[in-house]
Design an enzyme around this catalytic site. Structure first.
Site, short mmCIF file in Angstrom:
data_model
loop_
_atom_site.label_atom_id
_atom_site.label_comp_id
_atom_site.label_asym_id
_atom_site.label_seq_id
_atom_site.Cartn_x
_atom_site.Cartn_y
_atom_site.Cartn_z
N GLY A 17 75.99 17.73 60.78
CA GLY A 17 76.52 17.70 59.43
C GLY A 17 76.16 16.42 58.70
O GLY A 17 75.93 16.44 57.50
N GLN A 51 73.15 9.29 70.69
CA GLN A 51 73.61 9.05 69.32
C GLN A 51 72.77 7.96 68.66
O GLN A 51 72.35 8.08 67.51
CB GLN A 51 75.07 8.58 69.32
CG GLN A 51 76.09 9.66 69.34
CD GLN A 51 76.37 10.17 67.95
OE1 GLN A 51 75.45 10.56 67.23
NE2 GLN A 51 77.60 10.17 67.55
N GLY A 55 78.84 6.76 65.99
CA GLY A 55 78.13 7.79 65.23
C GLY A 55 77.26 7.25 64.12
O GLY A 55 76.25 7.85 63.78
N GLU A 56 77.64 6.17 63.52
CA GLU A 56 76.96 5.73 62.31
C GLU A 56 76.27 4.38 62.40
O GLU A 56 75.31 4.11 61.71
CB GLU A 56 77.98 5.74 61.16
CG GLU A 56 78.31 7.16 60.76
CD GLU A 56 79.64 7.34 60.06
OE1 GLU A 56 80.68 7.08 60.68
OE2 GLU A 56 79.63 7.74 58.89
MO1 MOS Z 1 80.16 10.63 58.69
S1 MOS Z 1 79.37 10.37 56.79
O1 MOS Z 1 81.68 9.97 58.41
O2 MOS Z 1 80.13 12.30 58.94
#
Ligand code: MOS
Length: 747
Positions: free
Chosen positions: A244, A646, A712-713
């Site tokens: 996503g 990741q 994740g980011e």
């Molecule tokens: Mo991330 S932009 O918080 O899915």
């Protein structure tokens, strides 16, 4: 607690892997229901203006067509507003078909519903729409509009003077060394392979939505508001997601349209968004234009930092692209000012895309730091070390755990940074010119509210349930690991239930906070289940622990035992349950949010460094990212295998951000010109370099008991600045507007 067999911190294969590779994992669009119809939206072919006439006669007469919906016949759809607990978040608030005004290209103006997808598509194409078109504003030059000092955004009110300390302007004016540059990041479109999709099913006043969502609980709250239902009448299900990147965090108009159409027709309706629509109606990373001014001493000590950024947004919506998130705390600087402004454009609503705000923000600030290093002839690693803060100077509180210097040191060592000759174009290998660049990175850490339940069963299995989602990153596996850790039930015997609002409410899969949020909730649930088990052990007739006090007992590795006797004489929990004729013992757990706490005592963030090598062949203008070393300080890593995956993924995405990704809007009609995967380039396997990922593994106990933050980011943050620094080192060209294009380098 189990130690020798603990699955925490072990490289663990995805528990849902077999379901995915055998094709049995059902994604939203895979679901089918009796009587289900297919919906295809009609998209506006102008970006600014008005619908004058909608001629649906031909479309309605086509075979298999059940209805053509539009403003007159779609039925009531209410607006939604934010609700407590990070609920009710929605990026495009206007309900679909709410008026006749078109504000962006691709806006849905009608909806064809038919027996088959093909019939619906043909009918949508046959709807004749007459517009009164105005020239759209999709200007790329961003000038802040005249907004008040405090503006409302989808994440609540924000001060445009985001952070300040000292006197940044004065300190800049008197600084011996100055840098004043503007950096631009383009619109980027989330391009998960799985298209957004909704299936809506009504049973009386109950709505069930199968949806591609990174947040079932939030979707429920928005949809319940839009259809005037109590939240408990809405169920949202998302079993598997084909990623996503943030685009699926919040509901889009396809959700409410499918639900409204299903309500009108009294039968399930499926709506799968096309790839072209993905570029128009389900969010994007806004364009940003960021001026960075640095004042420093000749030794590189920062004296002043000003970060003034502008981003664009749609005509009606208030997504906030917080480019200044990391700026106040990343480096030590006595005088600082961060401000933002906004400019409205005729494009769809912007939204969060992997590392929203900080990712474009760090491109600007880390690029500026790299330029300052070159200006001063100081090594960029050293420049960062010189400016390492002792506390979060933005909030005036300590960091819970910050090992940025170790990230820099380990990264430099693993990359071989000491062999770098800073002279532009001076390094060669096999006839290629090498460029070496680096950057630092940071990303928020914290928790959202979470609840979970854990069951231990009489056949020795366990079940963990939480209404969070797995967007492909490994949440099924994480939940299984957490439940296994506490119950001693092996991973293969742990059933994981997620992605369904009928489960205990869980966090969005966003902000890199799903994992950190579920740890305490699952642990509390398991503790509650174990407490019940111990009390059952003392009260069941014939139990070896009958008439003991629960306090005298302990539980470890699946066994109940008398503390004084030690685990050797323990009894497996399933045996105790069978003796008590109980199928299961259940515990519920709940943990509160730390994210957004105004009284936080610690500043919680993850940190990292990227070291990047590019190769440059001027003869054929060929630029490649050839080698990357990334070091991440994200606390304890629950699953190093999935964790490394990741970060590798974000490095590849970072190559795309640096060299390929940008959505371009046609100034004539406001349409995204490159709205396909053939024209919107993302980095693919063939672009992937040699990637080395290192985790520092300093547990951050302020975030949760395991010390796990999120990953994740952070791997995308700062990456593009390391690439542009490497490009400059190889070519001598300083690119301040992403992506780097070959034309930039041709001189
Ligand atoms: Mo991330 S932009 O918080 O899915």
């Amino acid at each position: 607690m189990a130690t020798t067999t603990s699955p925490i911190g072990r490289s663990t294969l995805r528990v849902d892997g077999p379901a995915k590779v055998t094709g049995t994992a059902k994604y939203t669009a895979d679901f089918h229901f009796p009587g289900m119809l297919y919906a295809v939206p009609v998209e506006a072919t102008i970006a600014n203006g008005r619908v004058i006439k909608l001629d649906t006669a031909a479309a309605r007469a086509m075979p298999g067509v059940r209805a053509i919906f539009h403003r007159e016949n779609i039925g009531k759809i209410f607006r939604s507003v934010p609700e407590p607990g990070f609920a009710g978040v929605c990026k495009e608030r206007r309900p679909p078909f709410d008026d006749d005004i078109v504000r962006y290209h691709g806006q849905y103006v009608a909806l064809a519903v038919a027996d088959t997808f093909e019939a619906a598509k043909a009918a949508a194409d046959a709807v004749r729409v007459t517009y009164k078109a105005e020239k759209p504003n999709v200007d790329t030059e961003l000038i802040a509009e005249d907004d008040p000092d405090v503006v409302s955004t989808t994440f609540g009110p924000q001060h445009r003077l985001q952070s300040h300390r000292g006197d940044a302007e004065k300190a800049f004016a008197s600084a011996a060394i100055k840098l004043d540059q503007t950096y631009v990041t383009p619109h980027e479109t989330h391009n998960p392979i799985e298209l957004h999709a909704t299936i809506a099913i009504w049973e009386g006043s109950r709505l069930t939505l199968y949806d591609t969502t990174q947040g079932v609980v939030n979707f429920r709250s928005v949809l319940a508001q839009m259809f005037g239902l109590p939240a408990e009448n809405v169920r949202v299900i998302s079993r598997f997601l084909g990623s996503g990147f943030g685009g699926k965090l919040f509901p889009w108009t396809n959700c409410s349209l499918a639900a409204a159409a299903a309500r009108q027709l009294g039968t399930p309706v499926k709506l799968v968004v096309s790839r072209k629509m993905m570029f128009e109606t389900v969010g994007h990373r806004p364009r940003t234009q960021q001026r960075v001014r640095l004042g420093a001493t000749p030794e590189g000590k920062l004296l002043s930092l000003q970060h003034d950024y502008v981003y664009d947004r749609s005509i009606l919506d208030d997504h906030h692209e917080d480019c200044g998130e990391a700026t106040p705390y990343h480096y030590s600087v006595p005088n600082l000012r961060v401000t933002f402004g906004r400019a409205r454009r005729n494009i769809g609503a912007g939204s969060d895309m992997r590392g929203p705000g900080a990712v474009p923000g760090l491109f600007a600030t880390e690029s500026a730091l790299n330029e300052l290093a070159d200006q001063l002839r100081i090594d960029p690693v050293k420049l960062r070390i010189v400016n390492e803060p002792k506390i979060d100077e933005g909030l005036g509180i300590p960091f819970s755990s910050r090992h940025f210097l170790e990230c820099l040191q380990l990264g430099a060592e693993k990359f071989g940074w000491s062999r770098r000759n800073p002279q532009v174009g001076s390094m060669k290998r096999n006839g290629l010119t090498l460029g070496w660049g680096m950057a630092g990175c940071a990303w928020i850490a914290g928790r959202f509210d979470a609840e979970a339940s854990v069951e231990m069963r009489d056949d020795g299995t366990a079940r963990v349930a939480c209404a969070t989602q797995d967007i492909g990153t490994g949440t099924y596996t994480n939940l299984a690991q957490l439940a296994s850790e506490k119950t001693g039930v092996p991973l293969a015997k742990v059933e994981v239930a997620l992605g369904d609002t009928s489960l205990p409410p869980g966090p969005i899969s966003g902000g890199s906070m799903a994992t950190s949020s579920v740890v305490p909730a699952v642990f509390a649930a398991a503790d509650a289940a174990i407490a019940s088990l111990l009390s059952i052990a003392t009260t069941t007739p014939g139990s070896p622990f009958e008439r003991r006090k629960a306090d005298d007992l302990a539980f470890e590795d699946g066994r109940v035992f008398v503390k004084a006797d030690g685990p050797g004489k323990g009894v497996q929990f399933d045996g105790l349950l069978r003796r008590a004729n109980l199928r299961r013992v259940t515990g519920n757990g709940k943990s509160g949010a730390t994210f957004g706490d105004p009284n936080a005592k610690f500043s919680t963030h993850s940190f990292g460094s990227h070291f990047v090598e590019v190769t440059w062949q001027p003869e054929i203008a060929r630029l490649r990212v050839s080698r990357v070393v990334t070091v991440i300080d994200a606390g304890r890593i629950l699953n190093p295998l999935a964790g490394r995956n990741q970060i590798e993924g974000s490095v590849v995405m970072g190559i795309g951000m640096a060299l390929l990704e940008h959505t371009t809007y046609d100034p004539q009609n406001g349409a995204p010109i490159n709205s396909s995967l053939a024209d919107y380039l993302v980095a693919v396997n063939a672009d992937a370099p040699q990637i080395e990922v290192h985790f520092l593994e300093f547990p951050d106990k302020q975030v949760n008991a395991l010390g796990a933050r999120g990953i994740g980011e952070i791997g995308l943050a700062g990456f593009a600045a390391a690439v542009t620094a490497a490009v400059h080192h190889a070519t001598g060209v300083r690119v301040r507007e992403l992506p780097v294009e070959i034309e930039d380098l041709l001189g």
